[in-house]
Design a protein around this motif. Sequence first.
Motif, PDB file in Angstrom:
ATOM      1  N   UNK A  11       0.786  -1.223   0.000  1.00 16.88           N
ATOM      2  CA  UNK A  11       0.000   0.000   0.000  1.00 16.88           C
ATOM      3  C   UNK A  11       0.818   1.271   0.000  1.00 16.88           C
ATOM      4  N   UNK A  12       2.133   1.140  -0.235  1.00 16.26           N
ATOM      5  CA  UNK A  12       2.950   2.345  -0.337  1.00 16.26           C
ATOM      6  C   UNK A  12       3.398   2.922   0.983  1.00 16.26           C
ATOM      7  N   UNK A  13       3.273   2.180   2.086  1.00 19.60           N
ATOM      8  CA  UNK A  13       3.743   2.663   3.381  1.00 19.60           C
ATOM      9  C   UNK A  13       5.266   2.758   3.366  1.00 19.60           C
ATOM     10  N   UNK A  14       5.843   3.517   4.307  1.00 24.48           N
ATOM     11  CA  UNK A  14       7.301   3.643   4.324  1.00 24.48           C
ATOM     12  C   UNK A  14       7.991   2.293   4.503  1.00 24.48           C
ATOM     13  N   UNK A  15       9.254   2.245   4.106  1.00 22.98           N
ATOM     14  CA  UNK A  15      10.028   1.021   4.256  1.00 22.98           C
ATOM     15  C   UNK A  15      10.051   0.592   5.722  1.00 22.98           C
ATOM     16  N   UNK A  16       9.861  -0.695   5.948  1.00 26.41           N
ATOM     17  CA  UNK A  16       9.860  -1.221   7.308  1.00 26.41           C
ATOM     18  C   UNK A  16      11.261  -1.484   7.818  1.00 26.41           C
ATOM     19  N   UNK A  17      12.164  -1.797   6.894  1.00 27.08           N
ATOM     20  CA  UNK A  17      13.564  -1.911   7.266  1.00 27.08           C
ATOM     21  C   UNK A  17      14.433  -1.555   6.069  1.00 27.08           C
ATOM     22  N   UNK A  18      15.675  -1.263   6.368  1.00 23.07           N
ATOM     23  CA  UNK A  18      16.640  -0.941   5.323  1.00 23.07           C
ATOM     24  C   UNK A  18      17.935  -1.676   5.631  1.00 23.07           C
ATOM     25  N   UNK A  19      18.494  -2.319   4.615  1.00 22.73           N
ATOM     26  CA  UNK A  19      19.760  -3.026   4.755  1.00 22.73           C
ATOM     27  C   UNK A  19      20.741  -2.448   3.746  1.00 22.73           C
ATOM     28  N   UNK A  20      21.873  -1.972   4.228  1.00 17.79           N
ATOM     29  CA  UNK A  20      22.941  -1.511   3.354  1.00 17.79           C
ATOM     30  C   UNK A  20      24.078  -2.514   3.445  1.00 17.79           C
ATOM     31  N   UNK A  21      24.394  -3.129   2.326  1.00 18.93           N
ATOM     32  CA  UNK A  21      25.408  -4.180   2.286  1.00 18.93           C
ATOM     33  C   UNK A  21      26.744  -3.597   1.862  1.00 18.93           C
ATOM     34  N   UNK A  22      27.779  -3.840   2.665  1.00 17.83           N
ATOM     35  CA  UNK A  22      29.117  -3.379   2.350  1.00 17.83           C
ATOM     36  C   UNK A  22      30.091  -4.538   2.259  1.00 17.83           C
ATOM     37  N   UNK A 118       5.653 -10.146   9.833  1.00 17.72           N
ATOM     38  CA  UNK A 118       6.777  -9.219   9.719  1.00 17.72           C
ATOM     39  C   UNK A 118       8.000  -9.772  10.448  1.00 17.72           C
ATOM     40  N   UNK A 119       7.781 -10.299  11.632  1.00  7.75           N
ATOM     41  CA  UNK A 119       8.848 -10.937  12.417  1.00  7.75           C
ATOM     42  C   UNK A 119       9.475 -12.067  11.601  1.00  7.75           C
ATOM     43  N   UNK A 120       8.638 -12.909  11.014  1.00  8.53           N
ATOM     44  CA  UNK A 120       9.133 -14.028  10.197  1.00  8.53           C
ATOM     45  C   UNK A 120       9.936 -13.515   9.001  1.00  8.53           C
ATOM     46  N   UNK A 121       9.402 -12.489   8.332  1.00  9.90           N
ATOM     47  CA  UNK A 121      10.061 -11.974   7.134  1.00  9.90           C
ATOM     48  C   UNK A 121      11.416 -11.361   7.467  1.00  9.90           C
ATOM     49  N   UNK A 122      11.482 -10.654   8.577  1.00  9.40           N
ATOM     50  CA  UNK A 122      12.755 -10.052   8.957  1.00  9.40           C
ATOM     51  C   UNK A 122      13.813 -11.125   9.215  1.00  9.40           C
ATOM     52  N   UNK A 123      13.469 -12.142   9.978  1.00  9.31           N
ATOM     53  CA  UNK A 123      14.475 -13.152  10.302  1.00  9.31           C
ATOM     54  C   UNK A 123      14.831 -14.012   9.099  1.00  9.31           C
ATOM     55  N   UNK A 124      13.908 -14.174   8.176  1.00  2.71           N
ATOM     56  CA  UNK A 124      14.246 -14.857   6.933  1.00  2.71           C
ATOM     57  C   UNK A 124      15.264 -14.046   6.136  1.00  2.71           C
ATOM     58  N   UNK A 125      15.045 -12.733   6.064  1.00  2.00           N
ATOM     59  CA  UNK A 125      15.979 -11.869   5.338  1.00  2.00           C
ATOM     60  C   UNK A 125      17.322 -11.774   6.071  1.00  2.00           C
TER      61      UNK A 125
END
Length: 273
Positions: A11-22, A118-125
Amino acid sequence: MYKTISNIDPGGSPASWKIRLGASPIIGTAIHSGTNVGDACRSLMSLSDTDRRREEDPFTERFIADFPTQIVVHRSRFQVDLNRAREAAVYMSPDQSWGLEVWREQPAEDIVRESLAFHDAFYSELNRVLADIETRYGRFVLVDVHSYNHRRDGPVSKPMSRDLAPDINIGTSSMDRQRWALVVEAFMETLRGHSLNGEPIDVRENVSFQGKGEQTRFVHTNFPETGCAIAVEFKKIFMDEWSGKPDWGTIEQLRAILASTVPVLESVLRGMR
């Protein structure tokens, strides 16, 4: 070279998390820095934004701003707490939330289900990201950054005794402490080598917190030979925990102090091969 991955709510809500890979085996996380609460949850909450934010970990995103890989969560822990086990990730009673009455009306099953998804998706990622880092580097260190209140009796109350409240608390209880001794001790000694506003920094292990959160447990369960997760709790000496007003000078000092551990940790990992 960095790559950024954002999780976008439907629905276009703000990002729930952000990951920057270095390009490094050192990861900084700020999974309680977020303040975002979905409209459906907010309509059911009795907790004021001020009281809610007092128990969140503001500015921890800033502390890890110089880490090669950064994981920042924008959703409030009062909607779903990623540092609690799945079955306890939605606060349903005051004993789970520092005595605070979170809900005016208990959230419906579909709201709880979405939060747990959301909890499941975060730990999967997280598992995917860490497995990739493990493949590239063999070992990794995840620095799990949080903060804690020390004036719980009110804005003009005496702070907690320093005996019980170090400036920086290092939590290690879920790790194989002997295996990761070189890493943990180098990390703490690097922090202690700095001063903060002209004073020595009090860095101690397993005093006010022991590192029993879900994220460190997840790392040590799923990457027992290759992943070291260090829980770091900054006492809120960098802000007024009641008004929420930041002390940017202290925040920037703590950011630089934490950043100084990155090359040290990289060097220790290389020496363990």
